[in-house]
Design a protein around this motif. Structure first.
Motif: not given
Length: 192
Positions: A149-164
């Motif tokens: 939860k501590r990960i910023p929303l913008k960063l979660t999108r970037l990490v999700s995009g990379i992992l996907l």
């Protein structure tokens, strides 16, 4: 003994990476659509995954795995694109878009995990199940501790995009039977 460890580790890694990816996307979606809707969609995805696991485990020879890999890979690349697009865009308040997007991601992840886990289970069921259970427990623990939860929303999108994308591209390569380096199997194992 070595083979059981390989199945255990592969199942753990696969479920941890895929489940962690869904947890990151879920946290980003939680902010958008609320706790109740996110939980409902996650539980639907979990139920679909469990049902498909038993279906694939008992009828694996009837499914052309290469077509499943290609379809999952294309779906994951599409959602990777949407995550990268959201990362680059300014904030938006379209709740329905996020609800539908997360629903599709949850279902795709359920299909992918159930097919992979069923494949690992055909090799050695006890090792595959214990690896998956440990991975799920670790993800739940990280969520409970609030680390994700501590990960910023913008960063979660970037990490999700990379992992996907990192998951989708190898699945397409496996499905099309394109030659690939052996290390790719260790990073993202094929479903077959």
């Amino acid at each position: 003994m070595v083979f059981e460890f390989i199945v255990f580790f592969t199942a753990f890694k696969y479920v941890f990476v895929e489940g962690g990816e869904q947890a990151i996307v879920g946290i980003g979606t939680l902010v958008r659509i609320g706790y109740r809707e996110t939980l409902k969609i996650t539980l639907i995805g979990l139920a679909v995954g469990i049902a498909l696991y038993f279906l694939f485990l008992n009828a694996v020879e009837f499914f052309p795995i290469n077509l499943v890999e290609i379809a999952l890979g294309v779906g994951l690349l599409y959602f990777s694109y949407t995550m990268f697009k959201e990362f680059l865009e300014r904030e938006e308040k379209n709740v329905t878009k996020y609800k539908i997007g997360y629903f599709y991601i949850a279902i795709l992840e359920a299909i992918e995990n159930s097919v992979a886990l069923a494949t690992f289970s055909l090799i050695d069921m006890a090792s595959a199940i214990s690896g998956a259970v440990l991975a799920i427990g670790l993800i739940v623990g990280l969520l409970y501790l609030g680390i994700i939860k501590r990960i910023p929303l913008k960063l979660t999108r970037l990490v999700s995009g990379i992992l996907l994308a990192v998951t989708g591209i190898p699945l397409i390569i496996y499905g099309l039977d394109i030659p690939y380096p052996e290390i790719m199997q260790w990073l993202i194992p094929p479903l077959s």
